[in-house]
Design a protein around this motif. Structure first.
Motif, PDB file in Angstrom:
ATOM      1  N   ILE A 474       0.870  -1.192   0.000  1.00 20.58           N
ATOM      2  CA  ILE A 474       0.000   0.000   0.000  1.00 20.58           C
ATOM      3  C   ILE A 474       0.901   1.234   0.000  1.00 20.58           C
ATOM      4  O   ILE A 474       1.654   1.453   0.948  1.00 20.58           O
ATOM      5  N   MET A 475       0.815   2.013  -1.099  1.00 23.40           N
ATOM      6  CA  MET A 475       1.558   3.267  -1.221  1.00 23.40           C
ATOM      7  C   MET A 475       0.545   4.429  -1.169  1.00 23.40           C
ATOM      8  O   MET A 475      -0.513   4.363  -1.806  1.00 23.40           O
ATOM      9  N   THR A 476       0.871   5.454  -0.417  1.00 24.82           N
ATOM     10  CA  THR A 476      -0.044   6.619  -0.316  1.00 24.82           C
ATOM     11  C   THR A 476       0.720   7.900  -0.665  1.00 24.82           C
ATOM     12  O   THR A 476       1.952   7.966  -0.563  1.00 24.82           O
ATOM     13  N   ASN A 482      -1.851   6.711   8.116  1.00 21.25           N
ATOM     14  CA  ASN A 482      -2.232   5.522   8.885  1.00 21.25           C
ATOM     15  C   ASN A 482      -3.162   4.654   8.030  1.00 21.25           C
ATOM     16  O   ASN A 482      -4.133   5.168   7.453  1.00 21.25           O
ATOM     17  N   VAL A 483      -2.830   3.345   7.978  1.00 22.16           N
ATOM     18  CA  VAL A 483      -3.535   2.432   7.088  1.00 22.16           C
ATOM     19  C   VAL A 483      -4.280   1.400   7.921  1.00 22.16           C
ATOM     20  O   VAL A 483      -3.712   0.804   8.843  1.00 22.16           O
ATOM     21  N   TRP A 484      -5.558   1.251   7.582  1.00 22.02           N
ATOM     22  CA  TRP A 484      -6.389   0.180   8.152  1.00 22.02           C
ATOM     23  C   TRP A 484      -6.831  -0.740   7.009  1.00 22.02           C
ATOM     24  O   TRP A 484      -7.257  -0.263   5.948  1.00 22.02           O
ATOM     25  N   ASN A 486      -9.342  -3.841   6.377  1.00 26.03           N
ATOM     26  CA  ASN A 486     -10.450  -4.586   6.980  1.00 26.03           C
ATOM     27  C   ASN A 486     -10.603  -4.193   8.453  1.00 26.03           C
ATOM     28  O   ASN A 486     -10.746  -5.056   9.325  1.00 26.03           O
ATOM     29  N   ASN A 487     -10.498  -2.835   8.686  1.00 23.50           N
ATOM     30  CA  ASN A 487     -10.651  -2.258  10.016  1.00 23.50           C
ATOM     31  C   ASN A 487      -9.570  -2.703  10.997  1.00 23.50           C
ATOM     32  O   ASN A 487      -9.755  -2.638  12.215  1.00 23.50           O
ATOM     33  N   VAL A 488      -8.466  -3.190  10.467  1.00 21.04           N
ATOM     34  CA  VAL A 488      -7.344  -3.597  11.311  1.00 21.04           C
ATOM     35  C   VAL A 488      -6.149  -2.709  10.960  1.00 21.04           C
ATOM     36  O   VAL A 488      -5.751  -2.638   9.789  1.00 21.04           O
ATOM     37  N   PRO A 489      -5.647  -1.958  11.950  1.00 24.05           N
ATOM     38  CA  PRO A 489      -4.503  -1.091  11.637  1.00 24.05           C
ATOM     39  C   PRO A 489      -3.268  -1.932  11.312  1.00 24.05           C
ATOM     40  O   PRO A 489      -2.954  -2.884  12.015  1.00 24.05           O
ATOM     41  N   VAL A 490      -2.590  -1.558  10.255  1.00 24.93           N
ATOM     42  CA  VAL A 490      -1.410  -2.299   9.832  1.00 24.93           C
ATOM     43  C   VAL A 490      -0.174  -1.419   9.801  1.00 24.93           C
ATOM     44  O   VAL A 490       0.909  -1.903   9.459  1.00 24.93           O
ATOM     45  N   GLY A 491      -0.278  -0.133  10.165  1.00 28.46           N
ATOM     46  CA  GLY A 491       0.888   0.731  10.211  1.00 28.46           C
ATOM     47  C   GLY A 491       0.734   1.922   9.298  1.00 28.46           C
ATOM     48  O   GLY A 491      -0.358   2.222   8.797  1.00 28.46           O
ATOM     49  N   GLN A 492       1.829   2.595   9.110  1.00 28.43           N
ATOM     50  CA  GLN A 492       1.857   3.779   8.259  1.00 28.43           C
ATOM     51  C   GLN A 492       2.434   3.423   6.898  1.00 28.43           C
ATOM     52  O   GLN A 492       3.310   2.564   6.789  1.00 28.43           O
ATOM     53  N   SER A 493       1.903   4.113   5.912  1.00 30.22           N
ATOM     54  CA  SER A 493       2.332   3.833   4.553  1.00 30.22           C
ATOM     55  C   SER A 493       3.764   4.308   4.345  1.00 30.22           C
ATOM     56  O   SER A 493       4.197   5.277   5.018  1.00 30.22           O
ATOM     57  N   PRO A 494       4.512   3.643   3.479  1.00 31.40           N
ATOM     58  CA  PRO A 494       4.069   2.467   2.696  1.00 31.40           C
ATOM     59  C   PRO A 494       4.040   1.208   3.562  1.00 31.40           C
ATOM     60  O   PRO A 494       4.833   1.058   4.483  1.00 31.40           O
ATOM     61  N   HIS A 504     -10.402  -6.361  -0.295  1.00 33.23           N
ATOM     62  CA  HIS A 504     -10.128  -5.899   1.066  1.00 33.23           C
ATOM     63  C   HIS A 504     -10.437  -4.399   1.166  1.00 33.23           C
ATOM     64  O   HIS A 504     -10.205  -3.632   0.211  1.00 33.23           O
ATOM     65  N   ASP A 505     -10.979  -3.949   2.328  1.00 35.88           N
ATOM     66  CA  ASP A 505     -11.321  -2.545   2.569  1.00 35.88           C
ATOM     67  C   ASP A 505     -10.118  -1.826   3.143  1.00 35.88           C
ATOM     68  O   ASP A 505      -9.469  -2.315   4.091  1.00 35.88           O
ATOM     69  N   ILE A 506      -9.845  -0.665   2.575  1.00 37.49           N
ATOM     70  CA  ILE A 506      -8.698   0.140   2.968  1.00 37.49           C
ATOM     71  C   ILE A 506      -9.195   1.481   3.501  1.00 37.49           C
ATOM     72  O   ILE A 506     -10.047   2.132   2.885  1.00 37.49           O
ATOM     73  N   ILE A 507      -8.653   1.917   4.616  1.00 38.53           N
ATOM     74  CA  ILE A 507      -8.935   3.246   5.181  1.00 38.53           C
ATOM     75  C   ILE A 507      -7.606   3.936   5.418  1.00 38.53           C
ATOM     76  O   ILE A 507      -6.701   3.357   6.047  1.00 38.53           O
ATOM     77  N   LEU A 508      -7.526   5.209   4.930  1.00 42.23           N
ATOM     78  CA  LEU A 508      -6.320   5.995   5.132  1.00 42.23           C
ATOM     79  C   LEU A 508      -6.683   7.249   5.906  1.00 42.23           C
ATOM     80  O   LEU A 508      -7.669   7.910   5.597  1.00 42.23           O
ATOM     81  N   GLN A 509      -5.887   7.542   6.888  1.00 48.46           N
ATOM     82  CA  GLN A 509      -6.102   8.741   7.692  1.00 48.46           C
ATOM     83  C   GLN A 509      -4.774   9.458   7.873  1.00 48.46           C
ATOM     84  O   GLN A 509      -3.760   8.820   8.126  1.00 48.46           O
ATOM     85  N   MET A 510      -4.875  10.813   7.747  1.00 46.89           N
ATOM     86  CA  MET A 510      -3.691  11.645   7.951  1.00 46.89           C
ATOM     87  C   MET A 510      -4.133  13.072   8.262  1.00 46.89           C
ATOM     88  O   MET A 510      -5.091  13.567   7.666  1.00 46.89           O
ATOM     89  N   HIS A 511      -3.454  13.677   9.189  1.00 42.03           N
ATOM     90  CA  HIS A 511      -3.815  15.046   9.575  1.00 42.03           C
ATOM     91  C   HIS A 511      -3.630  15.994   8.392  1.00 42.03           C
ATOM     92  O   HIS A 511      -2.598  15.964   7.715  1.00 42.03           O
ATOM     93  N   GLY A 512      -4.617  16.799   8.165  1.00 41.65           N
ATOM     94  CA  GLY A 512      -4.573  17.756   7.068  1.00 41.65           C
ATOM     95  C   GLY A 512      -5.097  17.210   5.776  1.00 41.65           C
ATOM     96  O   GLY A 512      -5.117  17.930   4.775  1.00 41.65           O
ATOM     97  N   PHE A 513      -5.498  15.935   5.831  1.00 42.92           N
ATOM     98  CA  PHE A 513      -6.019  15.341   4.592  1.00 42.92           C
ATOM     99  C   PHE A 513      -7.350  14.659   4.908  1.00 42.92           C
ATOM    100  O   PHE A 513      -7.606  14.235   6.045  1.00 42.92           O
ATOM    101  N   ASN A 514      -8.089  14.609   3.891  1.00 45.81           N
ATOM    102  CA  ASN A 514      -9.379  13.949   4.046  1.00 45.81           C
ATOM    103  C   ASN A 514      -9.190  12.443   4.181  1.00 45.81           C
ATOM    104  O   ASN A 514      -8.297  11.853   3.558  1.00 45.81           O
TER     105      ASN A 514
END
Length: 566
Positions: A474-476, A482-484, A486-494, A504-514
């Motif tokens: 997973i590259m962002t 922060n990468v989730w 299937n609702n399981v955190p797996v760390g920070q990208s990459p 598989h469901d992917i969720i990305l979160q980062m301050h200042g970004f949607n």
């Protein structure tokens, strides 16, 4: 006193042992009534009538008395029928009782003792005769064996005079033939004097007398190097006048001799002989060394007294070297002499690197081992030579592989070749290296290497069910989100993670970004996914002028409402 009653003629009567045996009873005479008989009066003649013998065979000899062992005395009576009565007499027949007793009596103890003594003496004489004969035969046999073992006793006889008188200057010595030259025109020989160790060349003429030990003439062709001879020669011209085979101790075709180089002695059984620097050692007429003789060699030894003058090697030895035998398991070799001899069986490892000393000859060689096919060949051993037996070309033996595979329908490859009947025992060369690969779809492939070092090798290979995974990266943008999954955190990208193939469901979160919500598909194997996040843009607050707004003027729109501009 005797207990016998007068007139008692009972033959079974036993007299008193302390008294003298009574005289036998006198038989009662029977009158003769034959034809022509003229009885005479007893009163006129003073004799009782007698009965002449009947015609036919005469009466039996009076028998011994049953108790006393004595015979009755003969009673002679004159024959009255003869003109001269006193000139002819005959026995008065015994009574019937006497004849009966003669057939029922037993020999007297004295006679029986005498017979036993005679029989015992006869047996003793026969035993002595048989013993003497047996000892004589044994002595002759022993003397023959002893004489054969020790050879003839050394005797140096004086030369036997020949038919032609020898010259007065004839000289004699005992020597050994060391060389013979038999040519049609000239015959010569070299003879070494054993007393002086000096060799001389002599001419053998037609007039030379040649005989064996017993004086019988022998031809020149029977002479050989090593013969011990009594020599008579003419010193003026070195011509041989008389040759006689000498009496020596001969040991023919012997094996198992033991040589002691330090004490210069040779032991043959119970005989110990000595050798000197002048001892002649020959192998088929050629000089040889006494130190090269082994116990397996066949030799003939000629000795005078206990000193050896000739050692003739009839059968010598050579060396057998075996190569390329180290890989043979439980190897053994059988050396069987062709013709005569006992096979020799030994382990290949016992031969070693130094080789094996063997009597010369031709052998049938058989090599056996656990991991080879039986190898048979022929080779010859020669005097003083090394013969090499190379086993590098020996065919390997057959080894059996019994392979069990799970699942049973998996494919089996051995050394890259697909085996169709791997469920059955398979044959390979012994010590062969096999690379076995087993595979089937849905299972993890296995590979193994086996060395066929046993006659039967058993191997079992079980395949495990293959678990298919997907390696997802997973590259962002930007990185560090922060990468989730299937609702399981797996760390920070990459992020590199292992997933099962699928969505598989992917969720990305980062301050200042949607926050980014996405779904990815992870195929089997490796795959990479790049996800871009959007930055959050904040709107500026509404502008508030520092002065009071004019009625109807919209500062945000930059004009009056209704399009009226004053």
């Amino acid at each position: 006193m005797s207990d016998k009653k007068p007139g008692d003629t009972n033959p079974t009567h036993i007299p008193n042992p302390t008294s003298k045996p009574p005289a036998p009873p006198r038989p009662t005479p029977r009158p003769y009534t034959g034809a022509g008989h003229v009885p005479s009066s007893s009163a006129s003649t003073g004799r009782r009538p007698v009965t002449p013998p009947p015609s036919g065979p005469g009466p039996r000899r009076p028998a011994m008395h049953p108790t006393t062992g004595e015979r009755p005395k003969r009673r002679i009576a004159p024959d009255t029928r003869h003109p001269n009565p006193e000139g002819r007499a005959f026995l008065i027949p015994d009574s019937p009782a006497d004849h009966t007793a003669s057939h029922t009596h037993s020999p007297s103890p004295r006679r029986r003792a005498r017979r036993r003594t005679q029989f015992a003496a006869f047996n003793i004489v026969m035993i002595v005769i048989i013993a003497v004969i047996g000892l004589t035969i044994f002595a002759m046999s022993f003397q023959s064996i002893f004489a054969e073992d020790r050879g003839a006793t050394t005797v140096t006889p004086t030369p036997t005079p020949t038919a032609t008188p020898l010259p007065l200057n004839t000289q004699h010595f005992t020597g050994i033939i060391t060389g013979i030259n038999d040519q049609a025109t000239l015959r010569t020989m070299t003879i070494k004097d054993i007393a002086t160790n000096h060799s001389r060349d002599f001419s053998f003429l037609d007039s030379t007398s040649l005989a064996n030990r017993t004086g019988i003439s022998i031809p020149f062709s029977t002479l050989a190097i090593g013969n011990m001879m009594e020599v008579a020669y003419n010193p003026d011209n070195n011509e041989l006048l008389d040759l006689r085979q000498s009496f020596t101790r001969d040991f023919h075709s012997r094996t198992g001799i033991r040589i002691d180089m330090e004490n210069t002695s040779i032991t043959l059984g119970n005989d110990v002989l000595t050798f000197t620097s002048q001892t002649l050692v020959l192998y088929r007429g050629a000089p040889a060394l006494i130190s090269d003789i082994t116990e397996d060699d066949i030799v003939t030894i000629i000795a005078v007294s206990d000193v050896i003058w000739l050692i003739q090697i009839e059968s010598s030895h050579g060396l057998l070297q075996v190569t390329s035998s180290g890989s043979i398991i439980n190897g053994r070799i059988i050396l069987d002499p062709i013709g005569t001899g006992t096979p020799r069986i030994m382990a290949l490892n016992d031969i070693g690197t130094t080789g094996l000393t063997m009597p010369e000859g031709t052998y049938r060689v058989t090599v056996e081992g656990t991991n080879i096919e039986t190898y048979i060949t022929e080779l010859s051993i020669h005097h003083g030579e090394t013969t090499t037996l190379d086993l590098s070309n020996v065919e390997p033996g057959v080894a059996v592989l019994e392979l069990t595979v799970t699942p049973a329908n998996a494919q089996v490859f051995i050394n890259g070749e697909l085996m169709q009947n791997h469920r059955e025992p398979m044959e390979f060369d012994f010590d062969a290296s096999l690379t076995i690969r087993v595979e089937r779809e849905g299972y993890v492939t296995q590979e193994r290497t086996i060395v066929m070092s046993q006659i039967t090798t058993t191997a079992t290979i079980n395949l495990e069910v293959e678990i298919i995974t997907a390696m997802v990266t997973i590259m962002t943008y930007p990185i560090g989100a922060n990468v989730w999954i299937n609702n399981v955190p797996v760390g920070q990208s990459p992020v590199l993670t292992e997933l099962t193939p699928g969505s598989h469901d992917i969720i990305l979160q980062m301050h200042g970004f949607n926050d980014l919500f996405s779904t990815i598909y992870a195929p089997p194997g490796e795959s990479a996914h790049n996800l871009v996040m959007t930055q959050i843009i904040e709107e500026p607050p509404p502008y508030t002028p520092p002065y009071e707004e004019a009625p109807g003027y919209n500062y945000n729109e930059g004009g009056y409402e209704g399009g009226v501009d004053y």
